[in-house]
Design a protein around this motif. Structure first.
Motif, PDB file in Angstrom:
ATOM      1  N   ARG A  95       0.841  -1.201   0.000  1.00  0.00           N
ATOM      2  CA  ARG A  95       0.000   0.000   0.000  1.00  0.00           C
ATOM      3  C   ARG A  95       0.881   1.258   0.000  1.00  0.00           C
ATOM      4  O   ARG A  95       0.542   2.264  -0.634  1.00  0.00           O
ATOM      5  N   GLU A  96       2.004   1.191   0.706  1.00  0.00           N
ATOM      6  CA  GLU A  96       2.927   2.336   0.717  1.00  0.00           C
ATOM      7  C   GLU A  96       3.515   2.564  -0.678  1.00  0.00           C
ATOM      8  O   GLU A  96       3.696   3.711  -1.116  1.00  0.00           O
ATOM      9  N   ARG A  97       3.789   1.480  -1.385  1.00  0.00           N
ATOM     10  CA  ARG A  97       4.319   1.607  -2.744  1.00  0.00           C
ATOM     11  C   ARG A  97       3.311   2.291  -3.670  1.00  0.00           C
ATOM     12  O   ARG A  97       3.674   3.135  -4.487  1.00  0.00           O
ATOM     13  N   VAL A  98       2.035   1.929  -3.509  1.00  0.00           N
ATOM     14  CA  VAL A  98       0.985   2.565  -4.306  1.00  0.00           C
ATOM     15  C   VAL A  98       0.907   4.057  -3.980  1.00  0.00           C
ATOM     16  O   VAL A  98       0.787   4.913  -4.870  1.00  0.00           O
ATOM     17  N   ARG A  99       1.002   4.394  -2.671  1.00  0.00           N
ATOM     18  CA  ARG A  99       0.924   5.800  -2.260  1.00  0.00           C
ATOM     19  C   ARG A  99       2.069   6.617  -2.874  1.00  0.00           C
ATOM     20  O   ARG A  99       1.874   7.717  -3.381  1.00  0.00           O
ATOM     21  N   GLN A 100       3.267   6.040  -2.851  1.00  0.00           N
ATOM     22  CA  GLN A 100       4.424   6.737  -3.409  1.00  0.00           C
ATOM     23  C   GLN A 100       4.296   6.901  -4.930  1.00  0.00           C
ATOM     24  O   GLN A 100       4.657   7.940  -5.491  1.00  0.00           O
ATOM     25  N   GLN A 101       3.772   5.872  -5.561  1.00  0.00           N
ATOM     26  CA  GLN A 101       3.600   5.941  -7.017  1.00  0.00           C
ATOM     27  C   GLN A 101       2.584   7.010  -7.398  1.00  0.00           C
ATOM     28  O   GLN A 101       2.762   7.736  -8.384  1.00  0.00           O
ATOM     29  N   LEU A 102       1.501   7.104  -6.601  1.00  0.00           N
ATOM     30  CA  LEU A 102       0.496   8.138  -6.863  1.00  0.00           C
ATOM     31  C   LEU A 102       1.094   9.535  -6.710  1.00  0.00           C
ATOM     32  O   LEU A 102       0.776  10.451  -7.489  1.00  0.00           O
ATOM     33  N   GLU A 103       1.957   9.719  -5.724  1.00  0.00           N
ATOM     34  CA  GLU A 103       2.580  11.028  -5.535  1.00  0.00           C
ATOM     35  C   GLU A 103       3.490  11.394  -6.703  1.00  0.00           C
ATOM     36  O   GLU A 103       3.620  12.571  -7.057  1.00  0.00           O
TER      37      GLU A 103
END
Length: 613
Positions: free
Chosen positions: A345-353
């Motif tokens: 989930r953290e990887r998805v958050r970073q990718q969205l940013e």
């Protein structure tokens, strides 16, 4: 008075007999002959004529009635018993020929396969069978157009012509009946197949058959066109090639509505389709969801959430709805439904940013959601399109062509009637490309096939026939014999197989066009009633599949293997597009035997003969 009437009313057989007497006699019935194949003793006056493929006829009496048997000559043999003698062969080897026996003692023997038999009665000419073998010496005549016209006079209005008897001049009479009851109706639907190598003329033949069915006001026609070839003709465009049929002009002249829809005209109308298209677009890879299973779960979650929030499919393209999706992807309660681990989930958050919201909207979201947008000019929902096609009460039911070629996935204007939601965005209209590839094409075809099946089942419950022909081009790609690689293509094959089995009773017939026999699914082949075989099936697995369908008729297969490649001719004018047909497609083939013909070489001849020009 009565005597005068009797003189005027000659028996029907007399008129036909007079016409036959004027035709050329080529031989007599020889021995051995049977009720399926007749041996011909060819007359000396005919030995130098081209006889293979010719349509011939002989007369005989059966049950007190005059009968007329027709068939095509499939083989000619030369026999000279003196030349087969070993002593004579030794002499011939030294001298080259022996004047007393060479040529003079030659006998030419032919084989004639009976395809139709008619009996003459007071009610006209009726189909019959060859229930006996006429005596040896019974004359055999070549058939011409005048004889056929008289013999088939009761059915003259039903006849249609695709070409001439193979290697000869008479027109080969065919009939294509609509799938309902009533005048010129078959009373049921049936399936057809056209097979041949690329360049064998199968697409042109399919267009001619299409025009044969377009003559019926009460019959609807749907063409699913993956390559766009039929759509060009329906739009009035000139198709490259030497045989250009003016489909639009002819159909308009017949008074039949003709409608062409491209990819940009279709509105997809299922949430399940949205999920599959979004998966195919690479949207989730852009936001950091990598694994296929996780992407599939994410698509389902987003689709479900949008529906809960009251978003309609037709409004998915709006920016406020994309912002909702962007927000979903950032919420942990949504993320946990497709990613259980905190690290993922953290990887998805970073990718969205790291991803540009504006760029993702323009390059991925809009091209996908345009497929579901109904405010496009001339756009039609799939369900609405099919509903209008299948309305039986229409005075003139339409010919609808759905062009699914990649060329039709053109850019369409995006009407931005609201202030820009992203900083720096221009508010003037821009062109947005549709997202389109082979997988999306397969999804749309699957949706069309499901709609056809649903409409057919609904019609059947209401006790009415749909009386519709559905043409499928490139059928070997949609229903291959081997297992397809994708789930979408597996679903298409399954639907087509089921449709071939079940829709006939609903009044829906299918016309499958394929380059191969061996690669098309066997269950579809088994459901076909009428076949057309062009050049290119005479070797290997193709010939084996052809032999199974023809039923081991070796003489017919030998004649088929004589077909020349049309493109081996010296020039365009001398090209011949030959076909073998099996099934109840002609009044001359109700015995189930193959018929052979050369398709018309010019569109002008086809239109003139069938009075379509």
């Amino acid at each position: 008075m009565a005597i005068a009437q009797n003189r005027e009313r000659k028996p029907m057989s007399t008129k036909l007999d007079q016409l036959i007497d004027k035709t050329e006699r080529i031989g007599v019935i020889g021995s051995p002959s049977s009720t399926s194949e007749i041996a011909l003793d060819i007359l000396a006056s005919a030995v130098n004529k081209k006889l293979v493929g010719e349509l011939a006829l002989f007369r005989y009496n059966q049950d007190g009635l005059s009968h007329y048997a027709l068939g095509q000559i499939t083989e000619v043999q030369l026999r000279n018993v003196w030349h087969e003698d070993p002593t004579m062969r030794s002499l011939i080897r030294q001298r080259g020929r022996v004047d007393a026996v060479s040529e003079r003692q030659d006998t030419h023997l032919g084989e004639m396969t009976i395809s139709a038999v008619f009996s003459a009665s007071s009610n006209g000419y009726r189909p019959s069978i060859l229930g006996t073998v006429p005596a040896t010496g019974t004359p055999i005549h070549l058939v011409d157009d005048v004889v056929l016209s008289e013999l088939l006079s009761p059915y003259r209005d039903q006849l249609f012509y695709l070409g001439r008897v193979y290697g000869s001049t008479p027109l080969l009479p065919l009939w294509f009946k609509h799938f309902d009851t009533g005048p010129q109706g078959a009373g049921e639907a049936y399936h057809l197949g056209i097979f041949g190598k690329t360049g064998s003329g199968k697409s042109v033949l399919a267009k001619m058959i299409l025009l044969a069915y377009a003559r019926y006001p009460n019959m609807a026609i749907l063409v699913i066109d993956p390559q766009g070839e039929f759509a060009k003709g329906a739009r009035g465009e000139v198709v490259p090639g030497e045989f250009h049929l003016p489909i639009k002009h002819v159909v308009n002249k017949l008074g039949k509505p003709i409608q062409t829809y491209g990819v940009k005209d279709l509105v997809l109308d299922r949430w399940g389709l949205f999920e599959q298209v979004l998966l195919e677009s690479g949207f989730f890879q852009r936001v950091g969801v990598k694994a296929t299973d996780n992407q599939r779960q994410a698509a389902g979650v987003i689709s479900e959430q949008l529906q809960k929030d009251g978003v309609r499919l037709v409004d998915l393209h709006k920016k406020e709805n994309f912002k909702k999706v962007w927000r979903y992807l950032q919420e942990e309660r949504i993320q946990v439904q497709f990613y259980g681990s905190r690290e993922a989930r953290e990887r998805v958050r970073q990718q969205l940013e790291a991803t540009s919201e504006n760029d993702l909207y323009r390059t991925v979201w809009l091209p996908v959601t345009q497929l579901f947008r109904e405010d496009r000019p001339g756009a039609q929902k799939v369900e609405q399109l099919l509903t209008r096609l299948f309305i039986p009460e229409q005075g003139q039911r339409p010919l609808v062509v759905i062009d699914l070629s990649i060329e039709q996935a053109a850019e369409i204007p995006d009407r931005l009637d609201r202030p820009p939601l992203f900083s720096g965005e221009q508010s003037q209209p821009q062109s947005i490309p549709l997202f389109w590839n082979d997988t999306i094409q397969a999804l749309v075809i699957k949706r069309l096939l499901e709609g056809i099946r649903t409409a057919a089942e609904y019609s059947y419950k209401q006790n009415r026939s749909l009386n519709t022909l559905v043409l499928i081009d490139e059928a070997h790609r949609l229903a291959p014999r081997e297992e397809p690689e994708s789930e979408e293509k597996k679903a298409i094959r399954s639907i087509l197989i089921d449709a071939a089995r079940t829709t006939r009773k609903y009044g829906v017939g299918w016309l499958f066009i394929s380059q191969t026999l061996s690669s098309l699914h066997r269950e579809i082949l088994e459901q076909l009633r009428i076949f057309f075989f062009g050049f290119g099936l005479g070797m290997g697995a193709e010939f084996k599949a052809l032999s199974e369908l023809v039923g081991g008729r070796s003489k017919a297969l030998d004649l088929y293997q004589l077909f020349r490649d049309p493109h081996s001719s010296f020039d365009i004018a001398s090209r011949e597009y030959s076909f073998m047909t099996i099934g109840p497609v002609s009044p001359l083939s109700f015995a189930g035997t193959p018929l052979f013909f050369n398709a018309f070489s010019t569109p002008e001849e086809f239109l003139q003969v069938n009075k379509l020009g």
